[in-house]
Motif scaffolding. Structure first.
Motif, PDB file in Angstrom:
ATOM      1  N   GLY A   1       9.548  -2.203   0.363  1.00 16.66           N
ATOM      2  CA  GLY A   1       8.126  -2.548   0.288  1.00 16.66           C
ATOM      3  C   GLY A   1       7.235  -1.422   0.764  1.00 16.66           C
ATOM      4  O   GLY A   1       7.698  -0.352   1.156  1.00 16.66           O
ATOM      5  N   ARG A   2       5.923  -1.668   0.745  1.00 27.37           N
ATOM      6  CA  ARG A   2       4.955  -0.659   1.202  1.00 27.37           C
ATOM      7  C   ARG A   2       5.031  -0.441   2.703  1.00 27.37           C
ATOM      8  O   ARG A   2       4.680   0.631   3.212  1.00 27.37           O
ATOM      9  CB  ARG A   2       3.540  -1.081   0.801  1.00 27.37           C
ATOM     10  CG  ARG A   2       3.310  -1.077  -0.712  1.00 27.37           C
ATOM     11  CD  ARG A   2       1.886  -1.480  -1.043  1.00 27.37           C
ATOM     12  NE  ARG A   2       0.904  -0.595  -0.449  1.00 27.37           N
ATOM     13  CZ  ARG A   2       0.521   0.564  -0.984  1.00 27.37           C
ATOM     14  NH1 ARG A   2       1.037   0.958  -2.131  1.00 27.37           N
ATOM     15  NH2 ARG A   2      -0.389   1.320  -0.397  1.00 27.37           N
ATOM     16  N   THR A   3       5.458  -1.473   3.420  1.00 29.04           N
ATOM     17  CA  THR A   3       5.627  -1.384   4.867  1.00 29.04           C
ATOM     18  C   THR A   3       6.971  -2.003   5.243  1.00 29.04           C
ATOM     19  O   THR A   3       7.522  -2.793   4.469  1.00 29.04           O
ATOM     20  CB  THR A   3       4.482  -2.133   5.600  1.00 29.04           C
ATOM     21  OG1 THR A   3       4.464  -3.496   5.152  1.00 29.04           O
ATOM     22  CG2 THR A   3       3.145  -1.464   5.333  1.00 29.04           C
ATOM     23  N   PRO A   4       7.530  -1.684   6.407  1.00 30.04           N
ATOM     24  CA  PRO A   4       6.990  -0.768   7.424  1.00 30.04           C
ATOM     25  C   PRO A   4       7.211   0.691   7.045  1.00 30.04           C
ATOM     26  O   PRO A   4       8.032   1.010   6.196  1.00 30.04           O
ATOM     27  CB  PRO A   4       7.797  -1.138   8.676  1.00 30.04           C
ATOM     28  CG  PRO A   4       9.115  -1.590   8.124  1.00 30.04           C
ATOM     29  CD  PRO A   4       8.796  -2.313   6.838  1.00 30.04           C
ATOM     30  N   ILE A   5       6.452   1.571   7.709  1.00 31.68           N
ATOM     31  CA  ILE A   5       6.604   3.008   7.492  1.00 31.68           C
ATOM     32  C   ILE A   5       6.808   3.693   8.837  1.00 31.68           C
ATOM     33  O   ILE A   5       6.484   3.133   9.888  1.00 31.68           O
ATOM     34  CB  ILE A   5       5.375   3.612   6.782  1.00 31.68           C
ATOM     35  CG1 ILE A   5       4.111   3.412   7.633  1.00 31.68           C
ATOM     36  CG2 ILE A   5       5.200   3.017   5.404  1.00 31.68           C
ATOM     37  CD1 ILE A   5       2.883   4.096   7.065  1.00 31.68           C
ATOM     38  N   LYS A   6       7.366   4.882   8.806  1.00 30.63           N
ATOM     39  CA  LYS A   6       7.533   5.654  10.037  1.00 30.63           C
ATOM     40  C   LYS A   6       7.163   7.110   9.757  1.00 30.63           C
ATOM     41  O   LYS A   6       7.345   7.612   8.648  1.00 30.63           O
ATOM     42  CB  LYS A   6       8.969   5.566  10.556  1.00 30.63           C
ATOM     43  CG  LYS A   6      10.014   6.155   9.626  1.00 30.63           C
ATOM     44  CD  LYS A   6      11.408   6.073  10.231  1.00 30.63           C
ATOM     45  CE  LYS A   6      12.453   6.677   9.276  1.00 30.63           C
ATOM     46  NZ  LYS A   6      13.822   6.613   9.853  1.00 30.63           N
ATOM     47  N   SER A   7       6.632   7.780  10.766  1.00 25.20           N
ATOM     48  CA  SER A   7       6.250   9.177  10.593  1.00 25.20           C
ATOM     49  C   SER A   7       7.496  10.060  10.551  1.00 25.20           C
ATOM     50  O   SER A   7       8.511   9.764  11.181  1.00 25.20           O
ATOM     51  CB  SER A   7       5.328   9.629  11.732  1.00 25.20           C
ATOM     52  OG  SER A   7       5.967   9.466  12.984  1.00 25.20           O
ATOM     53  N   THR A   8       7.415  11.126   9.778  1.00 22.06           N
ATOM     54  CA  THR A   8       8.521  12.068   9.644  1.00 22.06           C
ATOM     55  C   THR A   8       8.497  13.036  10.823  1.00 22.06           C
ATOM     56  O   THR A   8       7.457  13.600  11.148  1.00 22.06           O
ATOM     57  CB  THR A   8       8.401  12.863   8.326  1.00 22.06           C
ATOM     58  OG1 THR A   8       8.411  11.937   7.239  1.00 22.06           O
ATOM     59  CG2 THR A   8       9.534  13.847   8.165  1.00 22.06           C
ATOM     60  N   LYS A   9       9.641  13.227  11.463  1.00 20.65           N
ATOM     61  CA  LYS A   9       9.725  14.107  12.631  1.00 20.65           C
ATOM     62  C   LYS A   9      10.689  15.261  12.365  1.00 20.65           C
ATOM     63  O   LYS A   9      11.550  15.192  11.477  1.00 20.65           O
ATOM     64  CB  LYS A   9      10.193  13.307  13.849  1.00 20.65           C
ATOM     65  CG  LYS A   9       9.267  12.155  14.241  1.00 20.65           C
ATOM     66  CD  LYS A   9       7.882  12.663  14.615  1.00 20.65           C
ATOM     67  CE  LYS A   9       6.909  11.531  14.904  1.00 20.65           C
ATOM     68  NZ  LYS A   9       7.235  10.789  16.116  1.00 20.65           N
ATOM     69  N   THR A  10      10.547  16.328  13.138  1.00 25.04           N
ATOM     70  CA  THR A  10      11.396  17.505  12.959  1.00 25.04           C
ATOM     71  C   THR A  10      12.191  17.791  14.237  1.00 25.04           C
ATOM     72  O   THR A  10      13.228  17.185  14.466  1.00 25.04           O
ATOM     73  CB  THR A  10      10.545  18.727  12.567  1.00 25.04           C
ATOM     74  OG1 THR A  10       9.541  18.948  13.584  1.00 25.04           O
ATOM     75  CG2 THR A  10       9.860  18.508  11.235  1.00 25.04           C
ATOM     76  N   VAL A  11      11.705  18.707  15.060  1.00 24.55           N
ATOM     77  CA  VAL A  11      12.380  19.057  16.312  1.00 24.55           C
ATOM     78  C   VAL A  11      11.378  18.966  17.454  1.00 24.55           C
ATOM     79  O   VAL A  11      10.163  18.948  17.242  1.00 24.55           O
ATOM     80  CB  VAL A  11      12.983  20.480  16.268  1.00 24.55           C
ATOM     81  CG1 VAL A  11      14.087  20.574  15.246  1.00 24.55           C
ATOM     82  CG2 VAL A  11      11.897  21.521  15.996  1.00 24.55           C
ATOM     83  N   SER A  12      11.884  18.920  18.667  1.00 24.84           N
ATOM     84  CA  SER A  12      11.032  18.896  19.851  1.00 24.84           C
ATOM     85  C   SER A  12      11.044  20.273  20.513  1.00 24.84           C
ATOM     86  O   SER A  12      11.899  21.118  20.214  1.00 24.84           O
ATOM     87  CB  SER A  12      11.537  17.855  20.855  1.00 24.84           C
ATOM     88  OG  SER A  12      12.812  18.246  21.361  1.00 24.84           O
ATOM     89  N   ILE A  13      10.107  20.495  21.405  1.00 23.78           N
ATOM     90  CA  ILE A  13      10.080  21.756  22.144  1.00 23.78           C
ATOM     91  C   ILE A  13      11.364  21.952  22.957  1.00 23.78           C
ATOM     92  O   ILE A  13      11.929  23.054  22.963  1.00 23.78           O
ATOM     93  CB  ILE A  13       8.825  21.836  23.026  1.00 23.78           C
ATOM     94  CG1 ILE A  13       7.616  22.145  22.142  1.00 23.78           C
ATOM     95  CG2 ILE A  13       8.970  22.901  24.110  1.00 23.78           C
ATOM     96  CD1 ILE A  13       6.314  22.254  22.860  1.00 23.78           C
ATOM     97  N   PRO A  14      11.890  20.913  23.634  1.00 25.15           N
ATOM     98  CA  PRO A  14      13.178  21.104  24.324  1.00 25.15           C
ATOM     99  C   PRO A  14      14.302  21.529  23.386  1.00 25.15           C
ATOM    100  O   PRO A  14      15.127  22.362  23.750  1.00 25.15           O
ATOM    101  CB  PRO A  14      13.456  19.722  24.928  1.00 25.15           C
ATOM    102  CG  PRO A  14      12.101  19.177  25.188  1.00 25.15           C
ATOM    103  CD  PRO A  14      11.275  19.626  24.017  1.00 25.15           C
TER     104      PRO A  14
END
Length: 230
Positions: free
Chosen positions: A183-196
């Motif tokens: 469906g159109r939801t739920p959605i989640k933001s795309t993440k890459t790497v963290s500073i650590p």
């Protein structure tokens, strides 16, 4: 922001090169050697963010100002770095940070594309005031397909899955999202790497230790010469 699963952390033990010879060179007083050590540690605390950010940007395609701002606390929520210890025997860099979105790594496109596809499609037309609306449906040209890319590691642009799309980030710009179901939801933001994660990269760690060793060596020599000149 709660430090949940999207956060990571770590630490680096620091040793100052040449510190073992300090008291041998300072022949006047014990107080002089303590002054040199104290000032060198103070320099370390204020200059560490710049040394770390310089090392991170040798591998990752992120602005020095963003890394330094995160480490110094001026970019809240991205990451932090603290210096632990009051003597040369227990200095540590302690860092934490959340997973970053592709916007930090020269993401393309940066705003929602407006190019329309050539093929038309039918959508509910009740609220569309246009000659394209015919009764309960409307014939429209949807947005043309686009793909989100970013250059996380220098010289290596990556393409995110086709279903990745740009959405508003609480009115402060666009970040990429992915749907978690059909469906159109739920959605989640795309993440890459963290500073650590960037800091603990083997190549970056080597560069960090090199920058710190060279930087602290110069500061130690500077304060040593000042004390010996008195």
């Amino acid at each position: 922001m709660a430090k949940g699963a999207g956060w990571s952390k770590g630490s680096i033990d620091i040793a100052i090169s040449g510190i073992s010879n300090l008291r041998a060179e300072l022949e006047k007083t014990h107080a002089q050697s303590e002054t040199v050590v104290k000032r060198t540690i103070s320099d370390f605390k204020s200059r560490a963010p710049a040394w770390v950010s310089a090392a991170v940007t040798t591998r990752y395609n992120i602005k020095k100002s963003e890394v330094k701002g995160a480490l110094s606390g001026t970019k809240k929520g991205v990451g932090t770095i603290k210096v632990s210890g009051v003597s040369v025997d227990n200095l540590q860099l302690i860092y934490s940070g959340r997973m970053l979105t592709p916007t930090h790594f020269k993401m393309k496109p940066t705003t929602l594309p407006t190019k329309q596809a050539k093929d038309t499609r039918l959508i509910p037309g009740q609220n569309i005031k246009s000659d394209k609306a015919v009764g309960d449906v409307a014939i429209v040209n949807p947005l043309a397909p686009y793909q989100v890319t970013a250059e996380i590691i220098k010289g290596q642009r990556v393409t995110f899955p086709e279903q990745t799309f740009l959405g508003t980030n609480k009115g402060t710009g666009y970040i990429p999202y992915q749907r978690e179901g059909d469906g159109r939801t739920p959605i989640k933001s795309t993440k890459t790497v963290s500073i650590p994660q960037m800091i603990t990269n083997e190549e970056v760690q080597t560069e960090i230790r090199k920058n710190i060793d060279e930087g602290l060596g110069k500061r130690l020599d500077h304060h040593l010469k000042r004390e010996l000149a008195k």
